[in-house]
Enzyme design. Sequence first.
Site, short mmCIF file in Angstrom:
data_model
loop_
_atom_site.label_atom_id
_atom_site.label_comp_id
_atom_site.label_asym_id
_atom_site.label_seq_id
_atom_site.Cartn_x
_atom_site.Cartn_y
_atom_site.Cartn_z
CD GLN A 126 -2.34 1.48 2.76
OE1 GLN A 126 -3.55 1.36 2.81
NE2 GLN A 126 -1.61 1.73 3.86
CB ALA A 158 10.31 -4.80 2.53
CB ALA A 159 7.14 -5.20 7.02
CB THR A 162 4.48 0.01 13.48
OG1 THR A 162 3.14 -0.23 13.92
CG2 THR A 162 5.38 -1.05 14.10
CD GLU A 214 0.02 -3.31 16.56
OE1 GLU A 214 0.22 -4.38 17.15
OE2 GLU A 214 -1.03 -2.66 16.67
CE1 TYR A 269 4.57 -5.31 11.22
CE2 TYR A 269 3.43 -4.21 13.02
CZ TYR A 269 4.00 -4.17 11.76
OH TYR A 269 4.02 -2.98 11.05
CE LYS A 295 7.51 -3.16 10.48
NZ LYS A 295 8.06 -2.35 9.39
CG HIS A 337 -0.67 4.64 7.18
ND1 HIS A 337 0.16 4.41 8.26
CD2 HIS A 337 -0.02 4.17 6.10
CE1 HIS A 337 1.26 3.83 7.85
NE2 HIS A 337 1.19 3.66 6.54
NE ARG A 373 -4.33 -1.02 6.20
CZ ARG A 373 -3.26 -1.29 6.95
NH1 ARG A 373 -2.17 -1.83 6.42
NH2 ARG A 373 -3.26 -0.97 8.24
#
Length: 323
Positions: free
Chosen positions: A13, A82-83, A126, A128, A150, A154, A180, A185
Amino acid sequence: MTKSALITGITGQDGAYLAKLLLDKGYTVYGFVARRSSDSRWRLREMGVEADIVYLDGDMADACSVQRAVIQAKPDEIYNLAAQSFVAASWNQPVTTGIVDGLGVTHLLEAIRQFSPHTRFYQASTSEMFGLIQAEQQDENTPFYPRSPYGVAKLYGHWITVNYRESFNLHASSGILFNHESPLRGIEFVTRKVTDAAARIKQGKQQELALGNIDAKRDWGFAGDYVEAMWLMLQQDKPDDFVVATGVTTTVREMCRIAFDHVGLDYRDFVKIDPAFFRPAEVEVLLGNPAKAQRVLGWKPKTDLDTLIRMMMDADMKRVAKE
Ligand code: NAP
Ligand code: F7E
């Protein structure tokens, strides 16, 4: 002089929105792309930029391929997008997530340090990382408490970015972006899952929508606004870390209401709660404070949630009608 940028995760995205932004600014854009057995460039086509990108093959888990891409492009800027980015999947693929989202960042930073130290670096960090929140509204000084593999991966990526900045004086910045969304998405994320389902239900192609914890709250913004903040970070004299958010938090439940309302339906008639979509550990609420991004970068979100969800609903209504 024309600037150049390498984007990892260009088929995602944010990659698609960022590629368009940079091409419009006159950049030469390199895209680091992992081999897939089926087409992964549909978002770049949607943005009308597929033919304008120089593609470099590789995988974030493969340090050799990352190094080769950096040496080939020697770009002015690298955006590491990239992830394995789906939180729920990270409990089923904790090691892959750790390698790609965590160690992969070191692959890039090492390649920059050794072969292209002039390159400015953006790391896609992020909200998160805040996980079990330690302050009601999270900013750059809020302690981290990740709640998923995750988030943990990160957090490694974030700190290794800070560490390489401090150890080797790299121009490396970390953008701590809150959720976002956009019509591009991935369908597994809750906003798109809801707008796609509402469009299908409206058009008689689906009967109900199974969701997990609809009391969770997120600070949702528009991806098109957020990629501008990424670019602005790399235009600063000094690298730094920035929270990018709207400063408004909303429940998944309310987001459902907005989406279904837009097509004249009541979400309560269609949404079913399914324990399969609850997570082993939940991030109940996130609310960002974008004051520093506003002060230093001059960045402000332009799109509110209502406008964003309506934009996504309109796109899904059209797409579902064509199927
Ligand atoms: P996305 O749509 O899931 O895109 C992820 C991208 O990473 C895709 O291009 C994917 O390629 C690529 N990728 C995955 N594994 C790879 C590997 N091993 N090697 C090379 N490329 C790989 O994610 P997004 O929403 O655009 O997010 C961009 C970045 O920001 C991610 O790092 C994400 O974790 C982070 N982030 C996102 C948000 C958000 O709300 N969107 C918020 C904060 C941070 P394929 O297309 O081939 O799968
Ligand atoms: O979940 C709840 C779910 O998957 C949002 C990624 O881009 O943003 C994203 O991560 C909330 C969670 O995004 C369903 O439990 C309820 O509380 O859309 P999501 P996420 O986990 O917040 C961050 C900032 C990133 O960095 C990530 O890469 O919605 N929820 N029911 C559901 N979520 C999903 N996916 N599906 C449901 O059925």
